[in-house]
Write an enzyme that holds these catalytic residues in place. Structure first.
Site, short mmCIF file in Angstrom:
data_model
loop_
_atom_site.label_atom_id
_atom_site.label_comp_id
_atom_site.label_asym_id
_atom_site.label_seq_id
_atom_site.Cartn_x
_atom_site.Cartn_y
_atom_site.Cartn_z
N ALA A 22 0.80 -1.22 0.00
CA ALA A 22 0.00 0.00 0.00
C ALA A 22 0.84 1.28 0.00
O ALA A 22 0.40 2.31 -0.51
CB ALA A 22 -0.94 0.00 1.20
N HIS A 150 -3.54 -10.04 -4.44
CA HIS A 150 -4.79 -9.93 -3.67
C HIS A 150 -5.98 -9.54 -4.54
O HIS A 150 -7.01 -9.15 -4.02
CB HIS A 150 -4.61 -8.91 -2.53
CG HIS A 150 -3.66 -9.38 -1.47
ND1 HIS A 150 -3.17 -8.56 -0.48
CD2 HIS A 150 -3.12 -10.61 -1.24
CE1 HIS A 150 -2.36 -9.25 0.31
NE2 HIS A 150 -2.30 -10.49 -0.14
N CYS A 185 -27.35 -14.43 -13.31
CA CYS A 185 -27.53 -15.87 -13.10
C CYS A 185 -28.09 -16.16 -11.70
O CYS A 185 -28.40 -17.30 -11.39
CB CYS A 185 -26.21 -16.62 -13.30
SG CYS A 185 -25.12 -16.60 -11.85
N ASN A 248 10.78 1.54 2.59
CA ASN A 248 9.56 1.69 3.38
C ASN A 248 9.80 2.75 4.46
O ASN A 248 10.87 2.79 5.05
CB ASN A 248 9.19 0.35 4.04
CG ASN A 248 7.72 0.28 4.41
OD1 ASN A 248 6.86 0.43 3.55
ND2 ASN A 248 7.43 0.08 5.68
P1 OAD Z 1 0.35 -1.59 5.14
O1 OAD Z 1 -0.64 -0.48 5.30
O2 OAD Z 1 0.38 -2.64 6.16
O3 OAD Z 1 1.81 -0.99 5.06
C1 OAD Z 1 2.12 0.10 4.24
C2 OAD Z 1 3.56 0.53 4.53
O4 OAD Z 1 3.90 1.56 3.63
C3 OAD Z 1 3.75 1.10 5.94
O5 OAD Z 1 4.75 0.34 6.61
C4 OAD Z 1 4.21 2.54 5.70
O6 OAD Z 1 5.27 2.93 6.55
C5 OAD Z 1 4.70 2.51 4.29
N1 OAD Z 1 4.52 3.77 3.55
C6 OAD Z 1 3.44 4.59 3.54
N2 OAD Z 1 3.63 5.61 2.70
C7 OAD Z 1 4.87 5.45 2.16
C8 OAD Z 1 5.65 6.20 1.23
N3 OAD Z 1 5.19 7.32 0.65
N4 OAD Z 1 6.89 5.74 0.92
C9 OAD Z 1 7.37 4.61 1.50
N5 OAD Z 1 6.67 3.86 2.38
C10 OAD Z 1 5.44 4.27 2.71
O7 OAD Z 1 0.09 -2.16 3.69
P2 OAD Z 1 0.53 -3.57 3.08
O8 OAD Z 1 1.85 -4.00 3.57
O9 OAD Z 1 0.33 -3.44 1.62
O10 OAD Z 1 -4.64 -7.28 2.48
O11 OAD Z 1 -0.61 -4.51 3.67
C11 OAD Z 1 -0.65 -5.84 3.27
C12 OAD Z 1 -2.07 -6.34 3.18
O12 OAD Z 1 -2.74 -6.15 4.43
C13 OAD Z 1 -2.96 -5.62 2.20
O13 OAD Z 1 -2.81 -6.08 0.89
C14 OAD Z 1 -4.34 -5.90 2.72
C15 OAD Z 1 -4.06 -5.61 4.17
O14 OAD Z 1 -4.93 -6.14 5.09
C16 OAD Z 1 -5.82 -7.63 1.95
O15 OAD Z 1 -6.69 -6.81 1.71
C17 OAD Z 1 -6.00 -9.09 1.70
#
Ligand code: OAD
Length: 280
Positions: A22, A150, A185, A248
């Site tokens: 994200a 996902h 359906c 990150n």
């Molecule tokens: P997270 O929201 O857990 O983590 C996002 C990370 O991005 C955080 O650690 C932030 O520090 C970092 N971040 C934010 N803005 C940033 C920027 N501009 N530059 C660098 N880093 C930045 O999101 P995911 O790891 O994607 O699952 O979460 C994994 C999964 O958990 C998602 O796909 C979703 C969620 O529940 C499902 O929906 C199945």
């Protein structure tokens, strides 16, 4: 500096894999899941499980309409980080992008004229084969493999006939009281994403794991690396000898396995990396 040495590693690598979360879409305005402004501060994760979808589809859809409004409040555009990865792919520096994001922004960055995602994949049969699921998750973007691990939240899929639809009109129907929204359906529509408690298709996860193991350079970008398979893919890459880089803002539980860590905005680091790759 360390980014220059990473660029050199990428230049000499056979297989470079980017893994995104994200955080790469945050500069486009898409909310992240965790952290102070994260979606899971406002919404209860426990309401969006596969179990609840099965047992209480109307309640699930009621809450999901609100979540969808939060997640897709506007029409998002790819940012400089998506663009840098797309350019690295075009230049032959990137074998694959594995993303946890369901916003479709990597595909948009790779090809602004990309085919409508709702038309990607099979239209037949609710009982999909693993291979069909893998084909659905995979989007050809130039020569770079794009795996949406996902799924894609801009689509819904009928749980009976497998037909896909653009999400917006179906969410409008749900918001107007069609709970749960159903297909011609008679089957119930489900957002075309992997819900909590729902397995990622086996073929998809295997493909991701083999790409991680094959990689000479593995870049984890904008992910908290706390859910599976995010938590284990960088370790797998490291265990088979890849150079692992993490970009990150916050620390992650996988930082100890990384050769390079940049705690900076993705829109700073990735365009700079791309520039270094262009410098002979
Ligand atoms: P997270 O929201 O857990 O983590 C996002 C990370 O991005 C955080 O650690 C932030 O520090 C970092 N971040 C934010 N803005 C940033 C920027 N501009 N530059 C660098 N880093 C930045 O999101 P995911 O790891 O994607 O699952 O979460 C994994 C999964 O958990 C998602 O796909 C979703 C969620 O529940 C499902 O929906 C199945």
């Amino acid at each position: 500096d360390d980014l220059e040495s990473l660029a050199a590693d990428i230049q000499s690598a056979d297989t470079v894999v980017a893994f995104t979360g994200a955080g790469i879409s945050a500069p486009s305005g898409v909310p992240t899941f965790r952290g102070d402004d994260g979606v899971w501060e406002k919404f209860d994760e426990g309401q969006f499980t596969y179990g609840r979808f099965r047992s209480d589809p109307a309640g699930f859809w009621t809450d999901r309409v609100d979540l969808q409004r939060e997640l897709f409040a506007e029409e998002y555009q790819p940012n400089a980080a998506h663009d840098a990865l797309a350019a690295m792919g075009r230049d032959g520096h990137l074998e694959a992008i594995l993303t946890q994001n369901t916003d479709g922004l990597h595909a948009k960055a790779a090809d602004e004229n990309a085919a409508d995602p709702s038309e990607n994949g099979d239209e037949s049969g609710g009982g999909r084969t693993d291979e069909a699921a893998e084909a659905d998750a995979e989007i050809a973007a130039d020569d770079t493999t794009l795996l949406e691990l996902h799924g894609n939240a801009r689509r819904v899929r009928c749980t009976d006939c497998g037909r896909r639809r653009d999400a917006d009109p179906i969410f409008d129907r749900a918001a107007n009281g069609e709970l749960p929204p159903t297909c011609d359906c008679g089957g119930v529509f489900k957002p075309d994403v992997v819900l909590f408690g729902e397995q990622l298709p086996g073929a998809v996860i295997q493909r991701a794991r083999s790409l991680a193991r094959e990689s000479d350079v593995f870049l984890a970008i904008g992910s908290s690396l706390v859910v599976e398979p995010a938590a284990s893919l960088p370790r797998q890459a490291a265990s088979t000898g890849a150079t692992v880089g993490i970009v990150n803002l916050e620390s992650t539980p996988v930082d100890d396995a990384a050769d390079l860590i940049r705690r900076e905005d993705v829109t700073e680091v990735l365009p700079r990396l791309r520039e270094l790759l262009e410098t002979p």
